[in-house]
Design a protein around this motif. Structure first.
Motif, PDB file in Angstrom:
ATOM      1  N   TYR A 234       0.799  -1.104   0.052  1.00  0.00           N
ATOM      2  CA  TYR A 234      -0.004   0.258  -0.005  1.00  0.00           C
ATOM      3  C   TYR A 234       0.853   1.150   0.034  1.00  0.00           C
ATOM      4  CZ  TYR A 234      -3.401  -3.390   1.351  1.00  0.00           C
ATOM      5  OH  TYR A 234      -4.397  -4.489   1.632  1.00  0.00           O
ATOM      6  N   GLU A 235       0.608   2.136  -0.898  1.00  0.00           N
ATOM      7  CA  GLU A 235       1.306   3.408  -0.974  1.00  0.00           C
ATOM      8  C   GLU A 235       1.073   4.237   0.112  1.00  0.00           C
ATOM      9  OE1 GLU A 235       2.445   6.837  -4.150  1.00  0.00           O
ATOM     10  OE2 GLU A 235       1.315   5.165  -4.613  1.00  0.00           O
ATOM     11  N   GLY A 236       1.783   4.900   0.902  1.00  0.00           N
ATOM     12  CA  GLY A 236       1.505   5.671   2.028  1.00  0.00           C
ATOM     13  C   GLY A 236       1.013   7.082   1.624  1.00  0.00           C
ATOM     14  N   LEU A 237       0.769   7.906   2.243  1.00  0.00           N
ATOM     15  CA  LEU A 237       0.147   9.198   2.166  1.00  0.00           C
ATOM     16  C   LEU A 237       0.940  10.230   3.193  1.00  0.00           C
ATOM     17  CD1 LEU A 237      -3.599   8.300   2.590  1.00  0.00           C
ATOM     18  CD2 LEU A 237      -2.523   8.760   0.419  1.00  0.00           C
ATOM     19  N   THR A 238       0.697  11.566   2.699  1.00  0.00           N
ATOM     20  CA  THR A 238       0.983  12.791   3.461  1.00  0.00           C
ATOM     21  C   THR A 238      -0.057  12.793   4.586  1.00  0.00           C
ATOM     22  OG1 THR A 238       0.003  14.291   2.158  1.00  0.00           O
ATOM     23  CG2 THR A 238       2.434  13.858   1.509  1.00  0.00           C
ATOM     24  N   ASN A 239       0.405  13.551   5.678  1.00  0.00           N
ATOM     25  CA  ASN A 239      -0.341  13.821   6.849  1.00  0.00           C
ATOM     26  C   ASN A 239      -0.883  15.394   6.336  1.00  0.00           C
ATOM     27  OD1 ASN A 239      -0.060  11.476   8.392  1.00  0.00           O
ATOM     28  ND2 ASN A 239       2.239  12.322   8.443  1.00  0.00           N
ATOM     29  N   THR A 240      -2.096  15.726   7.235  1.00  0.00           N
ATOM     30  CA  THR A 240      -2.754  16.797   6.889  1.00  0.00           C
ATOM     31  C   THR A 240      -2.706  17.760   8.260  1.00  0.00           C
ATOM     32  OG1 THR A 240      -4.277  15.516   5.422  1.00  0.00           O
ATOM     33  CG2 THR A 240      -4.907  18.027   6.138  1.00  0.00           C
ATOM     34  N   LEU A 241      -2.220  18.966   8.155  1.00  0.00           N
ATOM     35  CA  LEU A 241      -2.205  20.019   9.187  1.00  0.00           C
ATOM     36  C   LEU A 241      -3.280  21.014   8.883  1.00  0.00           C
ATOM     37  CD1 LEU A 241      -1.081  21.015  11.738  1.00  0.00           C
ATOM     38  CD2 LEU A 241       0.661  22.154  10.493  1.00  0.00           C
ATOM     39  N   TYR A 242      -4.187  21.405   9.846  1.00  0.00           N
ATOM     40  CA  TYR A 242      -5.125  22.465   9.671  1.00  0.00           C
ATOM     41  C   TYR A 242      -4.694  23.525  10.803  1.00  0.00           C
ATOM     42  CZ  TYR A 242      -8.042  19.143   7.134  1.00  0.00           C
ATOM     43  OH  TYR A 242      -8.506  18.412   6.318  1.00  0.00           O
ATOM     44  N   ARG A 243      -4.553  24.615  10.567  1.00  0.00           N
ATOM     45  CA  ARG A 243      -4.422  25.898  11.366  1.00  0.00           C
ATOM     46  C   ARG A 243      -5.785  26.483  11.606  1.00  0.00           C
ATOM     47  NH1 ARG A 243      -4.304  31.238  11.082  1.00  0.00           N
ATOM     48  NH2 ARG A 243      -4.859  31.486   8.890  1.00  0.00           N
TER      49      ARG A 243
END
Length: 564
Positions: A234-243
Motif C-alpha cells: 500500500y502506497e503511503g500518504l502525506t499527513n494533513t495539518l489544519y491551522r
C-alpha cells in the motif's frame, strides 16, 4: 519466546530461573538486574468493571473473507468530560458495513457513554448526536474554540467528522463548514498549538491509498488461506495539518508548513517540546517505514528529523510495524522520551532523550526488548499506575491477523501488558500480578487513560474487535499520594495543551494525543509517593508565562488558571 519455552531453555542450559509475574529470565550467576527492586515495587492492580459499569460495547469491524486491510485497524477511544460535570466520559469509534462503508444499523454507531459517578456509565449516543458516519478509526478530544466545552474530531476511511460541543449535552457536525476534508484514509489525529497563538490546530494522520475493489490476494492459495496483506503493498500518504483561524474554520497548511513533503503510512502521533525551544513538536509512527519527528521551527514550518534525531528506526536499522505511541519523560530527567508499540517479534521501541535534539535507542538497556518480543502491541501509554513517582508503561495487545493460528505459532488474542518503572531506567513485567482479569486475551486495539472515579489512580478503557470493551479500574492497594492538575489557559489555549509542568524532579506536560488512534483528556497526573506536601508546582504555559504555585496539599484535583 513465551514463558514455558524460556524456562525449558533455562533448565536445558542448567541455568537458574527467576520469575516475577510474567517476567521470567535465566542467569549464569547472581541476581537478575532489577530483581530486588522489582520485589519491592508498590503493587499495580486492575479490575475489569466494564459489565457492572454498563459499558456495553464492541468494535464492529465487519471482518470479511476478502481481508480488507481497514478491518484490522479500527478501534480508537477518546475520554473527556463532554458535559462539564467533573467526570470523565468515554467515546468509542466504530466500523461500518462492508462494502458500503456506511453505518447501516445501530451496531455500527460510534458510542458515547456518560460517566454517572461511582464507575457507572450510560449510553447517550443518540441524545448527544455522535453516532457518526462511515468507517471510523480514531478520535481526538480538545476545546478547539476556547469556549469551555471539549470538542471532538473523528478520523475515518475517507470520512472525517469535526463535532462542535454545544455545551448542552449535544454536538454539532461542522466538518464542511469548518473546512475539514474527507479525501484520505485517516487513522488518527491530535490537537496542538503549533504556532503558539492560543488556538488549537489539528494534525490528521493518514495511512495509505486503498480501494475496496483493488485489494490483492495475500496468503496461500493452495490452502485457500487468505491473510491481511503486508503494508508494503500500500502506497503511503502525506499527513494533513489544519491551522485554526479562530472563527470556527481551519486552513489546510500542510504544504505551507512543509509536512506535505513527507509520505508515510501513518498510524498514530504524540506531541512534546523535545528540544525545549518553546514550540511543540510532533512524532508520527509509520507502519513498516521510518517514523517521523517533525521539529517545529517556530516560524510556521516543520523539518523532519527522525533519522538524524535517532527516533525513526531501532538500532537494527530496519523499520518496524510502529503502532501506538506516547511522548513523555519516563526517567525524570526533564526531557520527554518516546515509547512505541509494534507487532510480535519486533520488540517495543523506547527512545531515550539525550538532550541537544538527540535520542538513543534504549529498548535493550531498559529491558523492554526481552519483555515485549512475544507481544503484538497496538495502543500505549506512559502513566504512573502506582503513584510512586515514576511513569510506568502499558500496552494493549493483539496480533494483526485474526487467523494467525492457522499459519504461525502465534496467538491472535493476547492479554494486555504492564511494565513497571524501576526508577533506574529499566522496567519489569508485572502483568500477571495485576490481577486475574488482566490475563484475559482479546483482540485489543485502542485505549485511553483517566481517573474515572476521582480516587487519584489512573484507570484505563480498552476497545476490542468483535469482543467486549474493558474498563480497568485501578485498585492498587497502596497509599501513595497524587495530584491531578486541570489547566485553564487565558493567554494560551484554554485546555493548556503544550504546558510543561514540574513537581520536584518529575516532569509532565498537557497533551491529549496518547496511544493508538486514541485521546486522553482529563488533566495532568502526578504520582507523589509518600510526599505529604508539594513545595511548588512550576507551570510553563505555551504563551511563555512561567507560573509557580507553592505549598500545595496532595490528593486533590487542582484547577490552575493561567495568569493574565
Amino acid at each position: 519466546m513465551d514463558i514455558t519455552r524460556r524456562a525449558a531453555l533455562g533448565r536445558l542450559l542448567g541455568l537458574p530461573v527467576i520469575s516475577f509475574g510474567t517476567d521470567l529470565l535465566f542467569q549464569r550467576r547472581g541476581e537478575i538486574p532489577g530483581a530486588r527492586k522489582a520485589a519491592s515495587l508498590d503493587p499495580i492492580r486492575f479490575s475489569n468493571v466494564a459489565k457492572s459499569a454498563g459499558l456495553n460495547f464492541m468494535v464492529e469491524n465487519s471482518p470479511t473473507p476478502q481481508k480488507h486491510l481497514i478491518e484490522t485497524m479500527a478501534g480508537g477511544v477518546a475520554v473527556f468530560d463532554y458535559n462539564g460535570d467533573g467526570l470523565t466520559d468515554v467515546f468509542f469509534t466504530n466500523g461500518a458495513s462492508l462494502p458500503s462503508l456506511r453505518k447501516e444499523s445501530p451496531k455500527y454507531w460510534n458510542r458515547l457513554f456518560r460517566n454517572e459517578g461511582g464507575m457507572r456509565l450510560t449510553d447517550v449516543t443518540e441524545e448527544a448526536g455522535v453516532a457518526g458516519e462511515g468507517y471510523s478509526m480514531g478520535a481526538a478530544a480538545a476545546d478547539y474554540d476556547n469556549d469551555g466545552h471539549v470538542d471532538l474530531f473523528v478520523a475515518g476511511v475517507n470520512r472525517n467528522i469535526l463535532y462542535h460541543n454545544l455545551g448542552n449535552g449535544r454536538f454539532e457536525d461542522i466538518t464542511e463548514k469548518a473546512g475539514i476534508k474527507s479525501d484520505k484514509w485517516a487513522v488518527a489525529a491530535g490537537w496542538f498549538d503549533y504556532n503558539n497563538d492560543g488556538l488549537l490546530d489539528l494534525l490528521v494522520v493518514n495511512y495509505a491509498q486503498w480501494s475496496m475493489n483493488s485489494e490483492r490476494f495475500c496468503g496461500d492459495p493452495s490452502r485457500k488461506l487468505r491473510v491481511y496483506c503486508h503494508p508494503m503493498y500500500y502506497e503511503g500518504l502525506t499527513n494533513t495539518l489544519y491551522r485554526n483561524r479562530g472563527d470556527g474554520t481551519f486552513e489546510d497548511v500542510s504544504e505551507k508548513s512543509g509536512l506535505s513533503k513527507y509520505q508515510g503510512r501513518g498510524m498514530s502521533l504524540a506531541f512534546a517540546d523535545y528540544d525545549d525551544d518553546g514550540f511543540i513538536d510532533a512524532y508520527v509512527t509509520n507502519d513498516n517505514q521510518p517514523n517521523f519527528l517533525f521539529h517545529n521551527r517556530g516560524d510556521g514550518t516543520f523539518e523532519e528529523v527522525g533519522i538524524a534525531a535517532g527516533v525513526a528506526l531501532l538500532n537494527s536499522g530496519s523499520p518496524v510495524s510502529s503502532m501506538g505511541t506516547d511522548f513523555r519523560d519516563y526517567d525524570n530527567d526533564g526531557l520527554p522520551d518516546i515509547f512505541v508499540t509494534d507487532l510480535n517479534n519486533e520488540t517495543f521501541p523506547l527512545f531515550h532523550n539525550l538532550g541537544g535534539g538527540m535520542f538513543e535507542d534504549a529498548t535493550f538497556p531498559s529491558r523492554l526488548s526481552v519483555l515485549s518480543a512475544s507481544r503484538g502491541g497496538w495502543s500505549a501509554g506512559m502513566f504512573d499506575l502506582n503513584n510512586d513517582g515514576w511513569k510506568d508503561l502499558i500496552s494493549t495487545n493483539s496480533h494483526a491477523d485474526d487467523n494467525v493460528e492457522e499459519f504461525a505459532a502465534e496467538h491472535y488474542r493476547q492479554p494486555n501488558s504492564i511494565f513497571a518503572n524501576l526508577g533506574d531506567g529499566t522496567f519489569w513485567d508485572v502483568t500477571t500480578a495485576a490481577g486475574p482479569d488482566f490475563q484475559v486475551p482479546r483482540p485489543h486495539r485502542g485505549c485511553a487513560f483517566a481517573d474515572f472515579n476521582n480516587d487519584g489512580k489512573i484507570d484505563v478503557v480498552v476497545s476490542s474487535l468483535q469482543d467486549t470493551a474493558e474498563l480497568w479500574q485501578n485498585v492498587s492497594p497502596n497509599s501513595n499520594n497524587w495530584i491531578i492538575l486541570k489547566l485553564i489557559g487565558t493567554k494560551s489555549n484554554r485546555d493548556g495543551i503544550g504546558a510543561r509542568i514540574r513537581i520536584g524532579k518529575q516532569y509532565n506536560h498537557m497533551t491529549t494525543a496518547v496511544g493508538y488512534a486514541s485521546s486522553s483528556h482529563f488533566g495532568v497526573h502526578f504520582g507523589l509517593g509518600r510526599s505529604s506536601r508539594i513545595d511548588e508546582i512550576e507551570i510553563r504555559w505555551p504563551s511563555g508565562i512561567v507560573q509557580v504555585v507553592r505549598n500545595v496539599s496532595p490528593n486533590q484535583r487542582l484547577e490552575v488558571r493561567e495568569p493574565k
